[in-house]
Motif scaffolding. Sequence first.
Motif, PDB file in Angstrom:
ATOM      1  N   GLY A 293       0.796  -1.217   0.000  1.00  0.00           N
ATOM      2  CA  GLY A 293       0.000   0.000   0.000  1.00  0.00           C
ATOM      3  C   GLY A 293       0.831   1.271   0.000  1.00  0.00           C
ATOM      4  N   THR A 294       2.141   1.145   0.252  1.00  0.00           N
ATOM      5  CA  THR A 294       3.002   2.317   0.166  1.00  0.00           C
ATOM      6  C   THR A 294       3.072   2.771  -1.290  1.00  0.00           C
ATOM      7  OG1 THR A 294       4.337   1.589   2.043  1.00  0.00           O
ATOM      8  CG2 THR A 294       5.333   3.209   0.571  1.00  0.00           C
ATOM      9  N   LEU A 295       2.919   4.053  -1.511  1.00  0.00           N
ATOM     10  CA  LEU A 295       2.937   4.580  -2.872  1.00  0.00           C
ATOM     11  C   LEU A 295       4.241   4.224  -3.583  1.00  0.00           C
ATOM     12  CD1 LEU A 295       1.387   8.087  -2.180  1.00  0.00           C
ATOM     13  CD2 LEU A 295       0.313   6.228  -3.448  1.00  0.00           C
ATOM     14  N   ARG A 296       4.135   3.932  -4.886  1.00  0.00           N
ATOM     15  CA  ARG A 296       5.325   3.521  -5.643  1.00  0.00           C
ATOM     16  C   ARG A 296       6.192   4.704  -6.051  1.00  0.00           C
ATOM     17  NH1 ARG A 296       1.647  -0.184  -8.414  1.00  0.00           N
ATOM     18  NH2 ARG A 296       1.979  -2.272  -7.583  1.00  0.00           N
TER      19      ARG A 296
ATOM     20  N   GLU B  53      -9.355  14.156   4.982  1.00  0.00           N
ATOM     21  CA  GLU B  53      -7.987  13.813   4.598  1.00  0.00           C
ATOM     22  C   GLU B  53      -7.802  12.301   4.526  1.00  0.00           C
ATOM     23  OE1 GLU B  53      -5.251  17.623   5.965  1.00  0.00           O
ATOM     24  OE2 GLU B  53      -4.881  15.639   6.828  1.00  0.00           O
ATOM     25  N   MET B  54      -8.439  11.580   5.443  1.00  0.00           N
ATOM     26  CA  MET B  54      -8.354  10.119   5.412  1.00  0.00           C
ATOM     27  C   MET B  54      -8.946   9.571   4.118  1.00  0.00           C
ATOM     28  SD  MET B  54      -7.650   7.086   6.496  1.00  0.00           S
ATOM     29  CE  MET B  54      -7.024   7.339   8.168  1.00  0.00           C
ATOM     30  N   ARG B  55     -10.101  10.070   3.742  1.00  0.00           N
ATOM     31  CA  ARG B  55     -10.745   9.632   2.499  1.00  0.00           C
ATOM     32  C   ARG B  55      -9.832   9.926   1.297  1.00  0.00           C
ATOM     33  NH1 ARG B  55     -15.897   9.206   0.137  1.00  0.00           N
ATOM     34  NH2 ARG B  55     -16.954   9.613   2.108  1.00  0.00           N
ATOM     35  N   SER B  56      -9.275  11.135   1.268  1.00  0.00           N
ATOM     36  CA  SER B  56      -8.417  11.527   0.148  1.00  0.00           C
ATOM     37  C   SER B  56      -7.150  10.682   0.097  1.00  0.00           C
ATOM     38  CB  SER B  56      -8.046  13.007   0.267  1.00  0.00           C
ATOM     39  OG  SER B  56      -9.195  13.818   0.175  1.00  0.00           O
ATOM     40  N   ALA B  57      -6.574  10.383   1.258  1.00  0.00           N
ATOM     41  CA  ALA B  57      -5.358   9.572   1.306  1.00  0.00           C
ATOM     42  C   ALA B  57      -5.624   8.157   0.794  1.00  0.00           C
ATOM     43  CB  ALA B  57      -4.811   9.520   2.731  1.00  0.00           C
ATOM     44  N   VAL B  58      -6.735   7.569   1.207  1.00  0.00           N
ATOM     45  CA  VAL B  58      -7.106   6.229   0.736  1.00  0.00           C
ATOM     46  C   VAL B  58      -7.333   6.248  -0.769  1.00  0.00           C
ATOM     47  CG1 VAL B  58      -8.899   4.434   0.822  1.00  0.00           C
ATOM     48  CG2 VAL B  58      -8.073   5.477   2.945  1.00  0.00           C
ATOM     49  N   ARG B  59      -8.014   7.278  -1.235  1.00  0.00           N
ATOM     50  CA  ARG B  59      -8.277   7.403  -2.674  1.00  0.00           C
ATOM     51  C   ARG B  59      -6.965   7.524  -3.466  1.00  0.00           C
ATOM     52  NH1 ARG B  59     -12.895   8.760  -5.131  1.00  0.00           N
ATOM     53  NH2 ARG B  59     -13.796   9.520  -3.178  1.00  0.00           N
ATOM     54  N   ASP B  60      -6.026   8.313  -2.954  1.00  0.00           N
ATOM     55  CA  ASP B  60      -4.746   8.492  -3.644  1.00  0.00           C
ATOM     56  C   ASP B  60      -3.980   7.170  -3.749  1.00  0.00           C
ATOM     57  OD1 ASP B  60      -5.226  11.176  -3.971  1.00  0.00           O
ATOM     58  OD2 ASP B  60      -4.015  11.809  -2.250  1.00  0.00           O
ATOM     59  N   VAL B  61      -3.985   6.408  -2.676  1.00  0.00           N
ATOM     60  CA  VAL B  61      -3.256   5.134  -2.663  1.00  0.00           C
ATOM     61  C   VAL B  61      -3.881   4.138  -3.638  1.00  0.00           C
ATOM     62  CG1 VAL B  61      -2.733   3.088  -1.274  1.00  0.00           C
ATOM     63  CG2 VAL B  61      -2.345   5.374  -0.334  1.00  0.00           C
ATOM     64  N   LEU B  62      -5.197   3.992  -3.586  1.00  0.00           N
ATOM     65  CA  LEU B  62      -5.868   2.978  -4.402  1.00  0.00           C
ATOM     66  C   LEU B  62      -5.972   3.377  -5.872  1.00  0.00           C
ATOM     67  CD1 LEU B  62      -8.749   1.838  -2.008  1.00  0.00           C
ATOM     68  CD2 LEU B  62      -6.511   0.793  -2.368  1.00  0.00           C
ATOM     69  N   SER B  63      -6.103   4.657  -6.166  1.00  0.00           N
ATOM     70  CA  SER B  63      -6.246   5.085  -7.560  1.00  0.00           C
ATOM     71  C   SER B  63      -4.967   4.845  -8.355  1.00  0.00           C
ATOM     72  CB  SER B  63      -6.637   6.559  -7.640  1.00  0.00           C
ATOM     73  OG  SER B  63      -5.599   7.390  -7.160  1.00  0.00           O
ATOM     74  N   SER B  64      -3.818   4.835  -7.674  1.00  0.00           N
ATOM     75  CA  SER B  64      -2.549   4.589  -8.368  1.00  0.00           C
ATOM     76  C   SER B  64      -2.308   3.099  -8.599  1.00  0.00           C
ATOM     77  CB  SER B  64      -1.388   5.188  -7.571  1.00  0.00           C
ATOM     78  OG  SER B  64      -1.279   4.588  -6.292  1.00  0.00           O
ATOM     79  N   ASP B  65      -3.299   2.274  -8.230  1.00  0.00           N
ATOM     80  CA  ASP B  65      -3.259   0.824  -8.430  1.00  0.00           C
ATOM     81  C   ASP B  65      -2.033   0.178  -7.792  1.00  0.00           C
ATOM     82  OD1 ASP B  65      -3.814  -1.747  -9.131  1.00  0.00           O
ATOM     83  OD2 ASP B  65      -3.886  -1.393 -11.282  1.00  0.00           O
ATOM     84  N   PRO B  66      -2.075  -0.050  -6.478  1.00  0.00           N
ATOM     85  CA  PRO B  66      -0.922  -0.607  -5.767  1.00  0.00           C
ATOM     86  C   PRO B  66      -0.751  -2.115  -5.933  1.00  0.00           C
ATOM     87  CG  PRO B  66      -2.744  -0.275  -4.259  1.00  0.00           C
ATOM     88  CD  PRO B  66      -3.198   0.274  -5.592  1.00  0.00           C
ATOM     89  N   ARG B  67      -1.632  -2.756  -6.698  1.00  0.00           N
ATOM     90  CA  ARG B  67      -1.536  -4.206  -6.854  1.00  0.00           C
ATOM     91  C   ARG B  67      -0.276  -4.610  -7.614  1.00  0.00           C
ATOM     92  NH1 ARG B  67      -6.442  -5.708 -10.216  1.00  0.00           N
ATOM     93  NH2 ARG B  67      -5.814  -3.752 -11.228  1.00  0.00           N
TER      94      ARG B  67
ATOM     95  N   TYR C 277     -10.882  -5.111  -6.206  1.00  0.00           N
ATOM     96  CA  TYR C 277     -10.894  -4.591  -7.569  1.00  0.00           C
ATOM     97  C   TYR C 277     -12.185  -5.030  -8.246  1.00  0.00           C
ATOM     98  CZ  TYR C 277      -9.921  -3.952 -12.496  1.00  0.00           C
ATOM     99  OH  TYR C 277     -10.016  -3.578 -13.815  1.00  0.00           O
ATOM    100  N   ASP C 278     -12.956  -4.058  -8.735  1.00  0.00           N
ATOM    101  CA  ASP C 278     -14.220  -4.329  -9.420  1.00  0.00           C
ATOM    102  C   ASP C 278     -14.028  -4.084 -10.919  1.00  0.00           C
ATOM    103  OD1 ASP C 278     -16.754  -4.496 -10.430  1.00  0.00           O
ATOM    104  OD2 ASP C 278     -17.686  -3.136  -8.981  1.00  0.00           O
ATOM    105  N   PRO C 279     -13.989  -5.140 -11.722  1.00  0.00           N
ATOM    106  CA  PRO C 279     -13.767  -4.978 -13.167  1.00  0.00           C
ATOM    107  C   PRO C 279     -14.888  -4.207 -13.856  1.00  0.00           C
ATOM    108  CG  PRO C 279     -14.411  -7.232 -12.668  1.00  0.00           C
ATOM    109  CD  PRO C 279     -14.170  -6.569 -11.353  1.00  0.00           C
ATOM    110  N   ASP C 280     -16.074  -4.173 -13.252  1.00  0.00           N
ATOM    111  CA  ASP C 280     -17.197  -3.459 -13.870  1.00  0.00           C
ATOM    112  C   ASP C 280     -16.954  -1.952 -13.915  1.00  0.00           C
ATOM    113  OD1 ASP C 280     -18.545  -5.825 -14.312  1.00  0.00           O
ATOM    114  OD2 ASP C 280     -19.677  -5.706 -12.435  1.00  0.00           O
ATOM    115  N   ILE C 281     -16.225  -1.454 -12.964  1.00  0.00           N
ATOM    116  CA  ILE C 281     -15.931  -0.021 -12.936  1.00  0.00           C
ATOM    117  C   ILE C 281     -14.447   0.244 -13.236  1.00  0.00           C
ATOM    118  CG2 ILE C 281     -17.768   0.444 -11.289  1.00  0.00           C
ATOM    119  CD1 ILE C 281     -15.567   0.775  -9.138  1.00  0.00           C
ATOM    120  N   ASP C 282     -13.711  -0.847 -13.477  1.00  0.00           N
ATOM    121  CA  ASP C 282     -12.262  -0.762 -13.654  1.00  0.00           C
ATOM    122  C   ASP C 282     -11.662   0.093 -12.547  1.00  0.00           C
ATOM    123  OD1 ASP C 282      -9.747  -1.150 -14.712  1.00  0.00           O
ATOM    124  OD2 ASP C 282      -9.871   0.580 -16.052  1.00  0.00           O
ATOM    125  N   GLY C 283     -11.995  -0.288 -11.323  1.00  0.00           N
ATOM    126  CA  GLY C 283     -11.524   0.493 -10.189  1.00  0.00           C
ATOM    127  C   GLY C 283     -11.626  -0.281  -8.892  1.00  0.00           C
TER     128      GLY C 283
END
Length: 284
Positions: A35-38, A228-242, A268-274
């Motif tokens: 989950g650490t940003l790349r 800020e918590m919501r935004s931080a979670v969004r930033d981490v997951l939107s960059s696709d940490p998988r 990961y939900d393929p229906d929304i690609d997100g």
Amino acid sequence: KLILLDSLLQEMDRAESHSYHPIGHIKSIFETKNGTLRQSGLSEYARASLTINKTIFTNPDHSLENLSQFSHLWLVWVFHQNQGSAVKAKVSPPRLGGERVGVFSTRSPHRPANIGLTLARLERVQGDTVHMSGVDMVDGTPVLDIKPYIPQYDAPHNRTVSEKDVELSTNADEAAGAEEVIDQTETKVPKWVGDPEENLSVIFSSRAEKDLEKIDISKLKWLKSRTEMRSAVRDVLSSDPRSVYRKTKCSDRMYFTSLDTVHVTAWYDPDIDGMEVLRMKQEM
């Protein structure tokens, strides 16, 4: 003789090594490598601090004097959580979905010298401690050096041909077009490096929204509000940490990470690609 000399030089290269002592260890919003940003600069809420080790300087705060005059700084650090010593000449960046490229055309942590480089925003200097944001380092990362970011030298710039260049030019064609900007330092990167438009969408389930409302802000170390918590979670997951493996070979679409005392469960939900955030549970 040339063969023997070449063999001797190769042996010397293998034997040569350098050791450094960390100037300090990072305290970070990222509690685990997962989950650490790349990359640095992907989230303004990715906060961290670094306290200079007293074994390096008698007065560590003296080493940070005048650093606050800069807005950003470079951090040189160690990928201390790398597992195994094998290093491959070609690696598979997450964005390429399994395709391999030369390790030196990537920022993979698995490299001959496991050194990382981060450009972070300097928030403030407090005594012997530097406070930063926009980092991509896990808690406990050993830091080897700090250098100020100087855009005049660190950022590529176009060079405009001067009148003096025209006078010194011996080529008529060069002189004729000398008033134009010669883009000798044009920066370019391959498309696979990443385009913000290709980031994953992130949504929060109704249960995650309720979890978010229950978070005790006073127990957070780095974030100042639920927004800020919501935004931080969004930033981490939107960059696709998988990892590439989880993207291409793993049937399990679940993803887990911890962010500032909060354990996040998403899938990961393929229906929304997100990614959809399912739960957010504060660690006690």
